[in-house]
Scaffold this active site. Structure first.
Site, mmCIF file in Angstrom:
data_model
loop_
_atom_site.group_PDB
_atom_site.id
_atom_site.type_symbol
_atom_site.label_atom_id
_atom_site.label_comp_id
_atom_site.label_asym_id
_atom_site.label_seq_id
_atom_site.Cartn_x
_atom_site.Cartn_y
_atom_site.Cartn_z
ATOM 1 C CB CYS A 56 -0.917 0.000 1.217
ATOM 2 S SG CYS A 56 -2.077 1.374 1.189
ATOM 3 C CB CYS A 60 -1.756 3.865 8.122
ATOM 4 S SG CYS A 60 -2.774 4.478 6.753
ATOM 5 C CB CYS A 63 -1.107 -0.170 8.203
ATOM 6 S SG CYS A 63 -1.854 -1.414 7.110
ATOM 7 C CB CYS A 100 -15.593 -7.510 6.217
ATOM 8 S SG CYS A 100 -16.919 -7.374 7.387
ATOM 9 C CB CYS A 131 -18.666 -5.139 5.134
ATOM 10 S SG CYS A 131 -17.749 -3.683 5.719
ATOM 11 C CB CYS A 191 -18.620 -0.188 8.810
ATOM 12 S SG CYS A 191 -17.488 -1.019 9.950
ATOM 13 N NE ARG A 267 -17.592 -5.885 13.399
ATOM 14 C CZ ARG A 267 -17.797 -5.155 12.300
ATOM 15 N NH1 ARG A 267 -16.831 -4.426 11.805
ATOM 16 N NH2 ARG A 267 -18.960 -5.173 11.710
#
Ligand code: SAM
Ligand code: DTB
Ligand code: SF4
Length: 332
Positions: A56, A60, A63, A100, A131, A191, A267
């Site tokens: 990616c 972040c 991550c 998801c 999702c 979400c 969640r």
């Protein structure tokens, strides 16, 4: 509770006052709100799959999939539709009601979106909710996903607006809010939640929840993730310093989210693998009523299905609209 009764004007002071309550007061308040809105013994099960892993371009700091950190995550291409559907079928058989799919993208390309829409249609045909979390979306992309039959889009604010620049520099907080607006306007369920334990203060946790609860409509689903510390990411080692948070503070964050967003599914998300079962039980008492179910999150481990089935059995918790997990696992 009707939509009109939900508050969208929370102040920082009100939220911090909830965080500061004696633990038992906070838990009682949260459980009371929870019971007014939900069956306290039912928990919704979502299963995750990483359909495009690693590489990616974003930065972040938490991550493992960001290309610029050496985390040992193998970069993989977008999975073929049939392989995703085979995994979804197993998730359904194991008792999940929502599937998801996550992709390590900054934003999806048109061709990629076509392939994801095929996945969404296949999963829906199995009778599960869908999702996806694919990064930033513009209005046209959100509409395409809605027309493709998507039920939920996950896009987290991650932390408070103030702390955010410490964690991500490649996209702004406003970019995130913009995506959430596009998703909402397209008529897809939202979400959105965040991560705790990244070195933020309690005031930051309160402010993150304020951002979520003061959106024009509360997100239908609010994932609260405990940071999963992955070696090679800049926040690795956070819990060894005084900047990590303990499980009680995590449970408080769940309780405050429950009180502020009474009609939303909260969640208990990442972090269960290293969390004692007693702490997870307190999260359910605090009003968490959804978990990620399945042995892997995106790239990191999650508790085994039979371990969760045994925990549910001991707590007398039943999966929402699903089969009895203990029975399912006994039959395996
Ligand atoms: N790339 C897309 C994006 O960022 O929107 C979708 C996938 S991304 C992995 C989804 C979310 O997973 C992040 O927003 C973050 O909240 C959560 N996440 C990622 N790594 C995590 C970690 N190490 N611990 C806890 N949550 C994490
Ligand atoms: C969310 O809030 N948590 C999930 C999901 N949305 C996509 C992701 C957790 C990822 C944990 C780190 C990993 O497994 O790579
Ligand atoms: Fe990329 Fe999403 Fe990971 Fe950020 S959280 S690095 S956008 S995969």
């Amino acid at each position: 509770m009707t939509a009109a009764e939900l508050s969208h004007d929370w102040t920082q002071g009100e939220i911090e006052a909830l965080f500061d309550l004696p633990f038992n007061e906070l838990m009682f308040k949260a459980q009371t709100v929870h019971r007014q809105n939900f069956d306290p013994n039912k928990v919704q099960l979502s299963t995750l799959l990483s359909i495009k892993t690693g590489g990616c371009p974003e930065d972040c700091k938490y991550c493992p999939q960001a290309a610029q950190y050496e985390t040992g995550v193998q970069v993989e291409k977008l999975m073929p539709v049939e392989d995703v559907l085979a995994d979804a079928r197993m998730a359904k058989e194991a008792g999940a009601t929502r599937y998801c799919m996550g992709a390590a993208w900054r934003t999806p390309k048109d061709k990629e979106l076509d392939q994801v829409i095929e996945m969404i249609q296949g999963v829906r045909a199995m009778g599960m909710e869908t999702c996806v979390t694919l990064g930033m979306l513009n209005a046209a992309q959100a509409t395409r996903l809605k027309d493709g039959g998507l039920d939920y889009y996950n896009h987290n604010v991650d932390t408070s607006e103030d702390f955010y620049p410490e964690i991500i520099s490649t996209r702004t907080y406003d970019d995130r809010l913009n995506t959430l607006e596009n998703v909402r306007d397209a008529g897809i369920n939202v979400c959105s939640g965040g991560i705790v334990g990244m070195g933020e203060t309690r005031a930051d946790r309160a402010k993150m929840l304020m951002t979520l609860a003061n959106l024009p409509k509360h997100p239908e689903s609010v994932p609260i993730n405990m940071l999963v510390e992955v070696e090679g990411t800049p926040v690795f080692g956070m819990s060894d310093s005084t900047q990590g948070i303990d499980n009680f503070e995590f449970i408080r964050t769940i309780a405050v989210a429950r009180i502020m967003m009474p009609g939303s599914f909260v969640r208990l998300s990442a972090g269960r693998e290293t969390m004692p079962e007693e702490a997870q039980a307190l999260c359910f008492l605090a009003g968490a009523n959804s978990i990620f179910y399945g042995e892997k999150l995106l790239t990191t481990p999650n508790p085994q299905n039979n371990k969760d089935a045994a925990l549910f059995d001991r707590l007398g918790i039943m999966p929402l609209e699903g089969a009895d997990l203990a029975t399912l696992n006994a039959a395996e």
